[in-house]
Design an enzyme around this catalytic site. Structure first.
Site, PDB file in Angstrom:
ATOM      1  CB  THR A   1      -0.966   0.002   1.199  1.00 30.20           C
ATOM      2  OG1 THR A   1      -0.228  -0.213   2.408  1.00 30.20           O
ATOM      3  CG2 THR A   1      -2.011  -1.091   1.045  1.00 30.20           C
TER       4      THR A   1
ATOM      5  CE  LYS B   1       0.339  -3.394   3.422  1.00 32.77           C
ATOM      6  NZ  LYS B   1      -0.391  -2.427   4.351  1.00 32.77           N
TER       7      LYS B   1
ATOM      8  CB  THR C   1      -3.055  -2.584   7.256  1.00 35.07           C
ATOM      9  OG1 THR C   1      -3.980  -1.801   7.928  1.00 35.07           O
ATOM     10  CG2 THR C   1      -3.636  -3.660   6.445  1.00 35.07           C
TER      11      THR C   1
ATOM     12  CD  GLU D   1       1.625   4.955   6.373  1.00 34.03           C
ATOM     13  OE1 GLU D   1       0.857   4.323   5.627  1.00 34.03           O
ATOM     14  OE2 GLU D   1       1.240   5.639   7.328  1.00 34.03           O
TER      15      GLU D   1
ATOM     16  CG  ASN E   1      -1.060   8.037   7.990  1.00 35.73           C
ATOM     17  OD1 ASN E   1      -1.725   7.030   7.778  1.00 35.73           O
ATOM     18  ND2 ASN E   1       0.258   7.987   8.118  1.00 35.73           N
TER      19      ASN E   1
ATOM     20  CB  THR F   1      -9.559  12.215   0.096  1.00 35.24           C
ATOM     21  OG1 THR F   1      -8.612  12.871   0.941  1.00 35.24           O
ATOM     22  CG2 THR F   1     -10.831  11.934   0.867  1.00 35.24           C
TER      23      THR F   1
END
Length: 423
Positions: A151, A177, A188, A274, A418, A423
């Site tokens: 992702t 992942k 996740t 991230e 995040n 969106t």
């Protein structure tokens, strides 16, 4: 034992494939993966302890309850979590689609989903592409599959090892992942493991749970335990060794290889958090027991203030002690010492104006000793903390147990990723 190439298709009898289905309309990379064993496997798994569980997690737990599985179908772009009855139907549909093209029972299919929570998964896109996905299964297919589960990951994560058990060559492979919503607390992040070792389902589960406690469960990116955390392993027995059904030398060899992979994969996930720029490894020694050592280490790498300090290359060791203090695990602050250690030999040595020493290719700098701060060189500390990989070594002197946890720095980019993830 040695590390080899091949990921999940390194073991005998396993093939894989991945392709782009545009489950998320804006996707430009593979988002659907299939892994298949030519023989029915013994299987085991550990899953998220979050009370809110994705429909894929619920179904997979149900499907491997009998200790058997033969295939894995996984998608990215949609977590199929918080999706109600429709989401449950979609998870079952994914299993039946894979089973039909592979000619196996749908109850022998593991289902993984990852991505946005709270949106219905367009399973018709999977149905449209499932035959092509199956037709492309190959030994080289791990390369396509490993990217299909990503992702916000910046690079794929896979690993494989080879060892000898009972005179037979045994291989274990993995792909995973994980980049955000990572505070692993499984049983996740998604991880699929395969092996051609002959080992019972019970011993697979024993090895997996033992290993997870000191590897995956010692990783934190942002303190959020995902709704989708899943780790499963399939063993088809095609290596030809005598089946491992109890503890002993063969089990220990298998466990050593399994744990080596899980350690590497845990570090890969932590280093690819991230927005991360640094991998943090916290090693606690001298704790009263292993649970305490791991708990203290994880508290340090989970602290937002500590992670922010590492991002700024600020040797603010008080934040580490603070995190240890509220962790709920017992230690003696007045007997605790903290040392920073760099990953590269890029610092000056031989000077007399700082407390530091070379350890092979690493530079070590003690900043806190027996409950007392040291007069250390701030400039050197900053250089140590500017490295891409940093070790925080904490000595407690309360016992003999050790534990390690992995995390990453907290950056501006994490908030950016995040802030508009959906969106």
């Amino acid at each position: 034992m040695q590390f080899i190439d091949g990921g999940v298709t390194a073991p005998k009898g396993f093939t894989a494939n991945g392709m782009l289905c545009k489950i998320k309309e804006s996707s430009t990379k593979n988002d659907l993966a299939l892994i298949f064993s030519e023989k029915l496997c013994n299987a085991a798994g550990v899953f998220t302890q979050n009370k809110v569980k994705a429909e894929s997690v619920k179904l997979t737990k149900e499907n491997i309850a009998n200790g058997k599985a033969q295939a894995v179908i996984a998608n990215s772009g949609n977590a199929n979590a918080c999706t109600g009855e429709q989401g449950a139907k979609v998870a079952r549909k994914m299993a039946s689609l894979a089973a039909d093209v592979l000619g196996i029972n749908s109850g022998d299919v593991i289902v993984y989903s990852t991505g946005v929570i709270g949106k219905q998964l367009p399973v018709e896109k999977i149905e449209k592409n499932i035959q092509s996905l199956k037709d492309g299964l190959s030994k080289e297919g791990h390369k396509e599959a490993r990217t299909a589960i990503m992702t916000t990951d910046t690079h794929y994560k896979e690993c494989a090892v080879q060892t000898v058990i009972g005179g037979k060559t045994v291989r274990i492979g993995a792909m995973a992942k994980g980049s955000g919503m990572i505070h692993i607390n499984m049983g996740t992040m998604l991880s699929v493991m395969t092996t051609d070792c002959a080992i019972s389902s019970q011993m697979l589960e024993n090895a997996l749970r033992k290993s997870v406690a000191g590897t995956y469960n010692c990783v934190s990116i942002d303190g959020d335990t995902s709704t989708n955390d899943s780790l499963t392993i399939l063993a088809n027995g095609m290596a030809g060794n005598d089946e491992i059904t109890c503890e002993g030398e063969d089990f220990e060899i298998f466990y050593e290889a399994l744990n080596a992979i899980n350690t590497q994969m845990a570090k890969k996930i932590a280093g690819d958090g991230e927005g991360a720029t640094k991998l943090i490894e916290c090693n606690v020694s001298g704790a009263k027991d292993v649970e305490t050592a791991r708990g203290l280490a994880k508290a340090v790498i989970s602290s937002s203030l500590a992670k922010a300090a590492i991002f700024g290359s600020d040797a603010n060791f008080g934040r580490f002690l603070c995190a240890m203090g509220y962790s709920g695990f017992d230690f003696s602050p007045e007997k605790t010492s903290i040392t920073f250690e760099s990953a590269e030999n890029s610092m000056r040595t031989g000077a007399t104006d700082f407390i530091g020493e070379q350890k092979g290719k690493r530079t070590s700098l003690k900043v806190f000793e027996n409950g007392v701060p040291l007069d250390f060189d701030e400039a050197l500390a900053k250089k140590v903390l500017q490295e891409a990989e940093i070790k925080i070594n904490i000595e407690c002197k309360d016992g003999t147990a050790c534990g390690t946890a992995w995390g990453c720095d907290l950056t501006y980019e994490y908030v950016k990723i995040n802030g508009d993830y959906r969106t």
